[in-house]
Write a protein that holds these residues in place. Sequence first.
Motif, PDB file in Angstrom:
ATOM      1  N   LYS A 142       0.804  -1.221   0.000  1.00  0.00           N
ATOM      2  CA  LYS A 142       0.000   0.000   0.000  1.00  0.00           C
ATOM      3  C   LYS A 142       0.842   1.278   0.000  1.00  0.00           C
ATOM      4  O   LYS A 142       0.323   2.360  -0.289  1.00  0.00           O
ATOM      5  CB  LYS A 142      -0.922  -0.002   1.224  1.00  0.00           C
ATOM      6  CG  LYS A 142      -1.827  -1.213   1.298  1.00  0.00           C
ATOM      7  CD  LYS A 142      -2.548  -1.320   2.632  1.00  0.00           C
ATOM      8  CE  LYS A 142      -3.658  -0.315   2.755  1.00  0.00           C
ATOM      9  NZ  LYS A 142      -4.463  -0.546   3.980  1.00  0.00           N
ATOM     10  N   TYR A 145       0.708   4.632  -2.538  1.00  0.00           N
ATOM     11  CA  TYR A 145      -0.493   4.761  -3.363  1.00  0.00           C
ATOM     12  C   TYR A 145      -1.457   5.824  -2.837  1.00  0.00           C
ATOM     13  O   TYR A 145      -2.376   6.231  -3.543  1.00  0.00           O
ATOM     14  CB  TYR A 145      -1.189   3.414  -3.496  1.00  0.00           C
ATOM     15  CG  TYR A 145      -0.407   2.444  -4.355  1.00  0.00           C
ATOM     16  CD1 TYR A 145      -0.529   2.447  -5.731  1.00  0.00           C
ATOM     17  CD2 TYR A 145       0.508   1.555  -3.783  1.00  0.00           C
ATOM     18  CE1 TYR A 145       0.203   1.577  -6.528  1.00  0.00           C
ATOM     19  CE2 TYR A 145       1.251   0.683  -4.574  1.00  0.00           C
ATOM     20  CZ  TYR A 145       1.093   0.700  -5.934  1.00  0.00           C
ATOM     21  OH  TYR A 145       1.833  -0.155  -6.719  1.00  0.00           O
ATOM     22  N   SER A 160      -0.638   9.973  -4.900  1.00  0.00           N
ATOM     23  CA  SER A 160       0.099   8.746  -5.205  1.00  0.00           C
ATOM     24  C   SER A 160       1.481   9.064  -5.757  1.00  0.00           C
ATOM     25  O   SER A 160       1.652   9.975  -6.569  1.00  0.00           O
ATOM     26  CB  SER A 160      -0.678   7.908  -6.220  1.00  0.00           C
ATOM     27  OG  SER A 160       0.071   6.773  -6.605  1.00  0.00           O
ATOM     28  N   GLN A 162       3.433   6.212  -6.622  1.00  0.00           N
ATOM     29  CA  GLN A 162       3.779   4.947  -7.258  1.00  0.00           C
ATOM     30  C   GLN A 162       3.356   4.938  -8.725  1.00  0.00           C
ATOM     31  O   GLN A 162       2.400   5.614  -9.110  1.00  0.00           O
ATOM     32  CB  GLN A 162       3.106   3.777  -6.530  1.00  0.00           C
ATOM     33  CG  GLN A 162       3.633   3.513  -5.140  1.00  0.00           C
ATOM     34  CD  GLN A 162       4.992   2.832  -5.153  1.00  0.00           C
ATOM     35  OE1 GLN A 162       5.586   2.608  -6.198  1.00  0.00           O
ATOM     36  NE2 GLN A 162       5.491   2.503  -3.980  1.00  0.00           N
ATOM     37  N   VAL A 164       1.813   2.812 -11.732  1.00  0.00           N
ATOM     38  CA  VAL A 164       0.992   1.637 -12.003  1.00  0.00           C
ATOM     39  C   VAL A 164       1.284   1.169 -13.423  1.00  0.00           C
ATOM     40  O   VAL A 164       1.194   1.950 -14.375  1.00  0.00           O
ATOM     41  CB  VAL A 164      -0.503   1.964 -11.844  1.00  0.00           C
ATOM     42  CG1 VAL A 164      -1.355   0.737 -12.158  1.00  0.00           C
ATOM     43  CG2 VAL A 164      -0.789   2.453 -10.428  1.00  0.00           C
ATOM     44  N   ILE A 170      -4.212  -4.885  -8.988  1.00  0.00           N
ATOM     45  CA  ILE A 170      -4.368  -3.828  -7.991  1.00  0.00           C
ATOM     46  C   ILE A 170      -5.650  -4.017  -7.179  1.00  0.00           C
ATOM     47  O   ILE A 170      -6.619  -4.605  -7.652  1.00  0.00           O
ATOM     48  CB  ILE A 170      -4.368  -2.421  -8.626  1.00  0.00           C
ATOM     49  CG1 ILE A 170      -5.553  -2.273  -9.607  1.00  0.00           C
ATOM     50  CG2 ILE A 170      -3.048  -2.132  -9.322  1.00  0.00           C
ATOM     51  CD1 ILE A 170      -5.800  -0.846 -10.061  1.00  0.00           C
ATOM     52  N   GLU A 295      -7.124   7.338 -10.122  1.00  0.00           N
ATOM     53  CA  GLU A 295      -5.845   7.054  -9.467  1.00  0.00           C
ATOM     54  C   GLU A 295      -5.966   7.122  -7.952  1.00  0.00           C
ATOM     55  O   GLU A 295      -5.375   6.309  -7.230  1.00  0.00           O
ATOM     56  CB  GLU A 295      -4.792   8.043  -9.961  1.00  0.00           C
ATOM     57  CG  GLU A 295      -3.396   7.814  -9.398  1.00  0.00           C
ATOM     58  CD  GLU A 295      -2.408   8.826  -9.932  1.00  0.00           C
ATOM     59  OE1 GLU A 295      -1.464   8.423 -10.628  1.00  0.00           O
ATOM     60  OE2 GLU A 295      -2.596  10.026  -9.648  1.00  0.00           O
ATOM     61  N   ILE A 298      -6.991   3.893  -5.939  1.00  0.00           N
ATOM     62  CA  ILE A 298      -6.134   2.703  -5.868  1.00  0.00           C
ATOM     63  C   ILE A 298      -5.578   2.551  -4.457  1.00  0.00           C
ATOM     64  O   ILE A 298      -4.987   3.472  -3.906  1.00  0.00           O
ATOM     65  CB  ILE A 298      -4.994   2.788  -6.898  1.00  0.00           C
ATOM     66  CG1 ILE A 298      -5.569   2.822  -8.318  1.00  0.00           C
ATOM     67  CG2 ILE A 298      -4.047   1.597  -6.742  1.00  0.00           C
ATOM     68  CD1 ILE A 298      -4.525   2.991  -9.395  1.00  0.00           C
ATOM     69  N   GLY A 300      -3.604  -0.338  -3.471  1.00  0.00           N
ATOM     70  CA  GLY A 300      -2.269  -0.945  -3.494  1.00  0.00           C
ATOM     71  C   GLY A 300      -2.143  -1.975  -4.597  1.00  0.00           C
ATOM     72  O   GLY A 300      -3.082  -2.232  -5.367  1.00  0.00           O
ATOM     73  N   LYS A 301      -0.979  -2.600  -4.645  1.00  0.00           N
ATOM     74  CA  LYS A 301      -0.647  -3.586  -5.673  1.00  0.00           C
ATOM     75  C   LYS A 301      -0.408  -4.945  -5.022  1.00  0.00           C
ATOM     76  O   LYS A 301       0.271  -5.042  -3.992  1.00  0.00           O
ATOM     77  CB  LYS A 301       0.604  -3.137  -6.430  1.00  0.00           C
ATOM     78  CG  LYS A 301       1.153  -4.155  -7.403  1.00  0.00           C
ATOM     79  CD  LYS A 301       2.464  -3.664  -8.001  1.00  0.00           C
ATOM     80  CE  LYS A 301       3.147  -4.726  -8.823  1.00  0.00           C
ATOM     81  NZ  LYS A 301       4.447  -4.263  -9.383  1.00  0.00           N
TER      82      LYS A 301
END
Length: 306
Positions: A142, A145, A160, A162, A164, A170, A295, A298, A300-301
């Motif tokens: 996380k 983001y 954010s 980060q 993507v 995600i 955006e 989001i 996290g990844k």
Amino acid sequence: MNTEWKPNNWIAVLFGVLFQPFVFLYVNRPRYFFYYLALTLGCIFLTQYPISAALFSEGGKAQYWPYAITIACAIHAYILSSNYDVSQKRSWCARWWTTLLCVIAVYSSVFLTKTFFYDVYSIPAASMSPALNPGDYVVVSKHGYGNYSYAGIPVWQSKSTQTVQRGDIIVFRKPENETTDFIKRVIAGPGDKIYYQHKRLYLTRACDGCSEYELIDNVEIDNAAKSEFSMYQETLDGQLYTIQQNTSKPEFIQHYYRQQGMRLGEWLVPAGHYFVMGDNRDNSLDSRYWGFVPEQNIVGKAVYIF
């Protein structure tokens, strides 16, 4: 140095009810802290497996295990404090305030980690099969983001930092339903153009001179001879993953999200937004049906699946 100290019985009971394993730090029996902690984690672990989950679920024989552990901690701590040997060496944690500090430190660490760095999410549905199946768990990064929350409660929002990438899985908050977290794969980013027709994906990347659609590489690895599903390996910007399609299910193109100025089944991703899809293409309610992910939505990844 030995001291004539003895834990208070009723503080022990109170700590046993409120803090469970931590009470054994207060009564100067730290090894029991680890025993009860292992027991608690073991029960949590068992609830995640189908073979034992029924026992711990509502209606199951073991559904009251949290209450049983709480009562056991309180009673055991009371017995230990009542029979305390005042001649034994007192540990540094055998004070009410140091025990309380340990509780605060542990729970603060868990809160900060789950809010700002890593959290674990369970997969309830099959929209991301075969990569993610019901009952799977995914560790989500996380940090950076900007959409920070704990147990679904917003804590902090920031810009954010980060990047993507296409192909990333995600976790995000769906527009107009920002109380629930969803998980999908990023197919396109700001300025990209997507065209989805006859269950094939076409992409025009946002770059100077990019105007023609590129058919995303899609290789069949398992046909539907023995089942209604076919598996394909799809490659997007160097990321290789498997998608699943139901050969007997038609496209619901009439339900697709219609973007002004674009054909049905074609989308141009606005600035600051992303287009996401599920790997289970015929069983996923995604950007094809409701539009783009902002955006700032989001969370996290996905970085690890188990």
